[in-house]
Enzyme design. Structure first.
Site: not given
Ligand code: DSN
Length: 432
Positions: A197, A232
Site C-alpha cells: 500500500d 481524493r
C-alpha cells in the site's frame, strides 16, 4: 441555475473560510497536498451526473461513450507512470482499494501480517477496529526500538511463525524506504501474497525518487491525493499480471482467473457500485501532470525539504524517529521535551501551523494523546517553499513548543506564518 454564492450562502461562506484557512496556514499534514486548478475543474465537472457501472466497453448504462474514453486514458497514464501491466482507477479511496484486495485474495479468518498501526502502519492493515482486523486474523511486525527501522530477519521469523495468507507493506508514519526484494523472498518462502500500500509515497515512487514496488509485490494499492497530488481517490495496480497460478486465488470451480479479473470484480460489483467518473477524469489529469518533467523536480524538492526539516529539528534537540527520513515525512518523539502530541498539535494550531499528533513506536500514551507529531513536506513544497523556508518552519515550531501556552508566542508566530504564506500564494479563487 444560480451560482452557489446565491443558491446556498451558508455553505459558500464556509468554503470561503476554508479557502482562507488553506491560504494562510502552514499545511504540514503528511497525507495532504494542494491539487491543481485543472484537477479541481475535472472534479467539479458534469461527469458527477454520470452512472457508468462496469468498465470501458462493458457498462450497465447507456451514454458512456465519453466516460469510456476518459477511463481508458486514466488507465493508460497510470500504467505508464508505474510501468504496470494492469490498473483499476475506480476505487473511491485508499480504503476501498484495500477492501477489494482483501476480497480478491483473502477469505474471512485468513491471516494477514501487516505493519503495526502503533509503529506507523494503517487502519486497513489489520486494526481491530477496522473490517480488516474484524474479518481477518491480524498479526503484526514493527520497527526496532533502538533504530526506528524494520529488521527484515525478524519479519521473516514472524512470517514463518504465523504463516500468513498475505503480507502487507506500507505505512502512514514510516519515514524509510522498504526492502521489497526481501519482503518478496519472505512471502515466497511462506507462500503468501505480497501487497504494498504505497498511499503515502506514490508520488515519490512515480518519479523514481523511491523504489518501485511493482516488480516485487503481487498487488499494489494507493490513494491519489497525497504525494501523488491528485483528487481524493484510490487506485490498484499489478506489475506483472501473469503470476496468476497460485491455487489460493483460483475459484473452486470454473477457469482460473487472472488476478486483474479478480480485482476488477472485487472493485465492481464486489465492493463498489457506480464509479465516480468526475474523480476518474480528475485522476487522468493528475496522472498526466505526474508524467511531466516538473513533477520529478517537485518530488525531489519534497525529499530535500523533509531532510532539511529533520536536520534542523535534530539541531534543535528533537528526537526524530529513525534519526532522519528517506521520504516526505518525519515523526518527532516529543518525550524528551516533556510534551505530548495533543498539546503540541493544539498549540501549533493556535499559531496557524497544521500538523497531526501521532503515535510513536512503543508509545506509552493513548492514541488520543500520543507522544509525537508527524510532519510532512508535500503541501508546502507545492506552494514553492524550499530548504531555507523549511528550516524557518522548524524554528517557528520550536518557538511554539517551547512555550505552548503563551498566547503572545502564538500571535507572533502566526504573523510570521502569514508573511511566509503571502510570499508563496496558493489559491486565488474559492469556486472555479
Ligand atoms: N489518514 C491518512 C493519513 O493521514 O496518513 C492515511 O489514510
Amino acid at each position: 441555475m444560480k451560482p452557489i454564492k446565491n443558491q446556498d450562502p451558508q455553505i459558500f461562506e464556509l468554503l470561503e473560510k476554508e479557502t482562507d484557512r488553506q491560504n494562510y496556514n502552514l499545511e504540514l499534514i503528511a497525507s495532504e497536498n494542494f491539487a491543481s486548478r485543472a484537477i479541481m475543474e475535472a472534479q467539479g465537472s458534469v461527469l458527477t451526473n454520470k452512472y457508468a457501472e462496469g468498465y470501458p466497453g462493458k457498462r450497465y448504462y447507456g451514454g458512456c461513450e465519453f466516460a469510456d474514453v476518459i477511463e481508458d486514458i486514466a488507465r493508460d497514464r497510470a500504467k505508464k507512470l508505474y510501468n504496470a501491466d494492469w490498473v483499476n482507477v475506480q476505487p473511491h479511496s485508499g480504503a476501498s482499494a484495500n477492501a477489494a484486495v482483501y476480497l480478491a485474495f483473502m477469505k474471512p479468518g485468513d491471516t494477514l501480517l501487516g505493519f503495526d498501526l502503533s509503529h506507523g502502519g494503517h487502519l486497513t492493515h489489520g486494526s481491530p477496529v477496522n473490517f480488516s482486523g474484524i474479518y481477518f486474523k491480524p498479526e503484526f511486525y514493527g520497527v526496532e526500538k533502538e533504530t526506528g527501522r524494520l529488521d527484515m530477519d525478524k519479519i521473516r521469523d514472524k512470517a514463518k511463525a504465523v504463516n500468513p495468507k498475505m503480507i502487507s507493506i506500507g505505512a502512514s508514519a514510516y519515514s524509510r524506504d522498504y526492502d521489497y526484494e526481501t519482503f518478496r523472498s519472505i512471502a515466497d518462502e511462506v507462500g503468501a501474497f505480497l501487497w504494498m500500500d504505497m498511499a503515502h509515497t506514490a508520488g515519490l515512487i512515480a518519479t523514481g525518487n523511491l523504489k518501485n514496488p511493482l516488480p516485487h509485490a503481487h498487488v499494489v494499492t494507493t490513494t491519489t491525493h497525497k504525494t501523488l497530488r491528485g483528487p481524493r481517490g484510490g487506485l490498484i495496480l499489478i506489475g506483472k499480471d501473469g503470476e496468476n497460478t497460485m491455487g489460493k486465488v483460483a475459484p473452486k470451480s470454473g477457469r482460473v482467473k487472472n488476478w486483474s479479473e479478480l480485482l476488477d470484480s472485487a472493485v465492481f460489483p464486489g465492493t463498489q457500485g457506480g464509479p465516480l467518473m468526475h474523480i476518474v477524469a480528475a485522476k487522468a489529469v493528475a496522472f498526466g501532470e505526474a508524467l511531466q518533467d516538473d513533477f520529478k523536480t517537485y518530488q525531489t524538492q519534497v525529499q530535500k525539504n523533509a531532510k532539511a526539516l529533520a536536520a534542523k529539528f535534530m539541531e534543535l534537540g528533537y528526537k526524530i524517529v529513525s534519526d532522519g527520513t528517506d521520504n516526505h515525512l518525519i515523526l518527532i518523539d516529543l518525550r524528551n521535551k516533556g510534551l505530548n502530541g495533543k498539546i503540541a498539535e493544539e498549540a501549533l494550531g493556535k499559531a496557524a501551523i497544521t500538523v497531526n499528533k501521532n503515535m510513536v513506536p512503543f508509545d506509552t500514551e493513548s492514541p488520543f494523546v500520543t507522544s509525537g507529531i508527524r510532519i510532512g513536506s508535500p503541501a508546502m513544497t507545492t506552494r514553492g517553499l524550499k530548504e531555507a523556508e523549511f528550516e524557518q518552519i522548524a524554528v517557528l515550531i520550536d518557538r511554539v513548543l517551547q512555550k505552548p501556552d503563551d498566547e503572545q508566542v502564538h500571535q507572533s508566530v502566526e504573523n510570521e506564518v502569514r508573511e511566509l504564506c503571502e510570499r508563496f500564494p496558493l489559491y486565488d479563487f474559492v469556486i472555479l
